[in-house]
Design a protein around this motif. Structure first.
Motif, PDB file in Angstrom:
ATOM      1  N   PRO A 174       0.991  -0.807   0.144  1.00 29.35           N
ATOM      2  CA  PRO A 174      -0.122  -0.393   0.015  1.00 29.35           C
ATOM      3  C   PRO A 174       0.885   1.472   0.003  1.00 29.35           C
ATOM      4  CG  PRO A 174      -0.246  -0.431   2.206  1.00 29.35           C
ATOM      5  CD  PRO A 174       0.495  -2.116   1.379  1.00 29.35           C
ATOM      6  N   GLY A 175       0.230   2.095  -0.199  1.00 30.18           N
ATOM      7  CA  GLY A 175       0.840   3.917  -0.421  1.00 30.18           C
ATOM      8  C   GLY A 175       0.763   3.599   1.013  1.00 30.18           C
ATOM      9  N   ARG A 176       0.683   5.556   1.203  1.00 25.43           N
ATOM     10  CA  ARG A 176       0.138   6.236   2.360  1.00 25.43           C
ATOM     11  C   ARG A 176      -0.979   5.636   3.052  1.00 25.43           C
ATOM     12  NH1 ARG A 176      -1.862  10.644   4.506  1.00 25.43           N
ATOM     13  NH2 ARG A 176      -2.216  11.435   2.107  1.00 25.43           N
ATOM     14  N   LEU A 177      -1.193   5.480   4.713  1.00 26.33           N
ATOM     15  CA  LEU A 177      -2.079   4.783   4.963  1.00 26.33           C
ATOM     16  C   LEU A 177      -2.640   6.255   6.101  1.00 26.33           C
ATOM     17  CD1 LEU A 177       0.208   1.685   6.604  1.00 26.33           C
ATOM     18  CD2 LEU A 177      -1.408   1.454   4.471  1.00 26.33           C
ATOM     19  N   THR A 178      -3.882   5.494   5.866  1.00 29.07           N
ATOM     20  CA  THR A 178      -4.424   6.836   6.414  1.00 29.07           C
ATOM     21  C   THR A 178      -5.579   6.206   7.308  1.00 29.07           C
ATOM     22  OG1 THR A 178      -6.703   7.065   4.281  1.00 29.07           O
ATOM     23  CG2 THR A 178      -4.262   8.596   4.022  1.00 29.07           C
ATOM     24  N   ASN A 179      -6.086   6.972   8.531  1.00 33.06           N
ATOM     25  CA  ASN A 179      -7.682   6.404   8.529  1.00 33.06           C
ATOM     26  C   ASN A 179      -9.134   6.582   8.652  1.00 33.06           C
ATOM     27  OD1 ASN A 179      -5.526   5.180  10.973  1.00 33.06           O
ATOM     28  ND2 ASN A 179      -5.888   7.127  11.865  1.00 33.06           N
ATOM     29  N   GLY A 180      -8.977   6.801   7.289  1.00 30.27           N
ATOM     30  CA  GLY A 180     -10.251   6.598   6.609  1.00 30.27           C
ATOM     31  C   GLY A 180     -11.060   5.402   6.647  1.00 30.27           C
ATOM     32  N   PRO A 181     -12.494   5.264   6.180  1.00 31.35           N
ATOM     33  CA  PRO A 181     -13.084   3.665   6.388  1.00 31.35           C
ATOM     34  C   PRO A 181     -12.734   3.134   4.441  1.00 31.35           C
ATOM     35  CG  PRO A 181     -14.542   5.556   5.095  1.00 31.35           C
ATOM     36  CD  PRO A 181     -13.517   6.455   5.926  1.00 31.35           C
ATOM     37  N   ALA A 182     -13.192   1.666   4.860  1.00 30.03           N
ATOM     38  CA  ALA A 182     -12.971   1.296   3.716  1.00 30.03           C
ATOM     39  C   ALA A 182     -14.268   1.720   3.385  1.00 30.03           C
ATOM     40  CB  ALA A 182     -13.486  -0.622   3.948  1.00 30.03           C
ATOM     41  N   ARG A 183     -13.687   1.587   1.196  1.00 32.01           N
ATOM     42  CA  ARG A 183     -14.437   1.947   0.766  1.00 32.01           C
ATOM     43  C   ARG A 183     -14.637   1.058  -0.337  1.00 32.01           C
ATOM     44  NH1 ARG A 183     -13.078   7.418  -2.414  1.00 32.01           N
ATOM     45  NH2 ARG A 183     -10.869   6.542  -2.425  1.00 32.01           N
ATOM     46  N   ARG A 184     -13.833   0.179   0.021  1.00 32.46           N
ATOM     47  CA  ARG A 184     -13.729  -1.404  -1.438  1.00 32.46           C
ATOM     48  C   ARG A 184     -13.593  -0.584  -2.513  1.00 32.46           C
ATOM     49  NH1 ARG A 184     -16.817  -2.755   3.168  1.00 32.46           N
ATOM     50  NH2 ARG A 184     -15.608  -4.419   4.811  1.00 32.46           N
ATOM     51  N   ARG A 185     -13.139   0.982  -3.070  1.00 32.89           N
ATOM     52  CA  ARG A 185     -13.276   1.091  -4.539  1.00 32.89           C
ATOM     53  C   ARG A 185     -11.571   1.626  -4.801  1.00 32.89           C
ATOM     54  NH1 ARG A 185     -17.634   3.891  -3.142  1.00 32.89           N
ATOM     55  NH2 ARG A 185     -16.294   5.907  -2.800  1.00 32.89           N
ATOM     56  N   TYR A 186     -11.003   1.081  -4.322  1.00 34.25           N
ATOM     57  CA  TYR A 186      -9.206   0.541  -4.265  1.00 34.25           C
ATOM     58  C   TYR A 186      -8.704   0.633  -5.118  1.00 34.25           C
ATOM     59  CZ  TYR A 186      -9.571  -3.347  -1.260  1.00 34.25           C
ATOM     60  OH  TYR A 186      -9.360  -5.068  -1.522  1.00 34.25           O
ATOM     61  N   VAL A 187      -7.189   0.725  -5.607  1.00 37.18           N
ATOM     62  CA  VAL A 187      -6.833   0.211  -6.912  1.00 37.18           C
ATOM     63  C   VAL A 187      -6.336  -0.901  -6.421  1.00 37.18           C
ATOM     64  CG1 VAL A 187      -5.661   0.672  -8.605  1.00 37.18           C
ATOM     65  CG2 VAL A 187      -7.319   2.078  -8.550  1.00 37.18           C
ATOM     66  N   LYS A 188      -5.883  -2.054  -7.596  1.00 36.30           N
ATOM     67  CA  LYS A 188      -4.902  -3.189  -7.283  1.00 36.30           C
ATOM     68  C   LYS A 188      -4.442  -3.714  -8.244  1.00 36.30           C
ATOM     69  CE  LYS A 188      -8.880  -5.533  -5.813  1.00 36.30           C
ATOM     70  NZ  LYS A 188      -9.842  -6.066  -5.034  1.00 36.30           N
ATOM     71  N   LYS A 189      -3.350  -3.226  -8.645  1.00 39.03           N
ATOM     72  CA  LYS A 189      -2.314  -3.551  -9.579  1.00 39.03           C
ATOM     73  C   LYS A 189      -1.082  -4.641  -8.901  1.00 39.03           C
ATOM     74  CE  LYS A 189      -4.061  -0.397 -12.424  1.00 39.03           C
ATOM     75  NZ  LYS A 189      -4.715  -0.555 -13.793  1.00 39.03           N
ATOM     76  N   ASP A 190      -1.021  -5.525  -9.608  1.00 39.00           N
ATOM     77  CA  ASP A 190      -0.178  -6.664  -9.738  1.00 39.00           C
ATOM     78  C   ASP A 190       0.728  -6.780 -10.666  1.00 39.00           C
ATOM     79  OD1 ASP A 190      -1.064  -8.061 -12.037  1.00 39.00           O
ATOM     80  OD2 ASP A 190      -1.799  -9.843 -11.450  1.00 39.00           O
TER      81      ASP A 190
END
Length: 211
Positions: free
Chosen positions: A159-175
């Protein structure tokens, strides 16, 4: 599944415990002080132990189907005391998993480790990897090398910089080595860590996360 979370008392580890329980898994929360985990659940078991003690880790790993490693130091001075903070403990986890026949290993690393380094902003890269967090990042690289060589069904989360926001489950995943948003909530990272235990899609990949 029966999932072990190593480093489960706070931060991303605690959120991974919650995410796994919400998805119906049985979870063992392994930490020096698991009582700090502010969560009660019928499928939760707390286990006190030391990530840097082989026997302690072996006792925790036994009987699980997947292991999530989120253990990290709460202060930078810990890396002066043990510059192999990540890799030493992860090495014990790998040994215990091989001994116990546990195959799925999911490890929390960081964006900027290894071949993902060019994805960081040059200024951020110089300040973090080149100076402030030079020792932790060097050990993340050792940790990732161990994981890749383990022979287990491994997944590395970056992960990049970690924040304390809620889970939105719309994040980007790249392998693949592609740009992702610079930050992501710990809750969304936790969501991915559990997903990586459940599905085969990410096995054998280091996954860049942002969102």
């Amino acid at each position: 599944m029966n999932i072990l979370v190593v480093g489960a008392s706070q931060g991303t580890g605690a959120l991974a415990v919650r995410a796994a329980l919400d998805k119906g898994h049985r979870v063992t929360a392994f930490a020096r002080s698991p009582q700090k985990l502010a969560l009660e659940h019928a499928q939760l078991r707390r286990m006190a132990g030391d990530f840097h003690q082989s026997a302690s880790v072996e006792a925790a790993v036994a009987g699980h189907e997947a292991v999530i490693v989120t253990a990290s130091a709460t202060r930078l001075s810990a890396f002066k005391e043990n510059p192999r903070y990540f890799s030493q403990g992860t090495g014990y986890v790998i040994e215990a998993m091989k001994k116990g026949g546990v195959k799925r290993l999911v490890v929390l690393s960081a964006l900027g480790t290894g071949d993902s380094r060019p994805l960081l902003n040059p200024v951020v890269r110089a300040l973090t990897i080149g100076w402030l967090l030079k020792v932790p990042f060097a050990d993340h690289e050792r940790q990732e090398d161990q994981v890749r060589a383990s022979g287990l069904d491994w997944v590395i989360a970056r992960p990049g910089r970690l924040t304390n926001g809620p889970a939105r489950r719309r994040y980007v995943k790249k392998d693949s080595i592609e740009s992702v948003p610079a930050s992501i909530s710990r809750a969304d990272v936790a969501d991915f860590l559990v997903e990586a235990c459940e599905v085969p899609s990410w096995v054998g990949h280091a996954v860049q996360l942002g969102g």
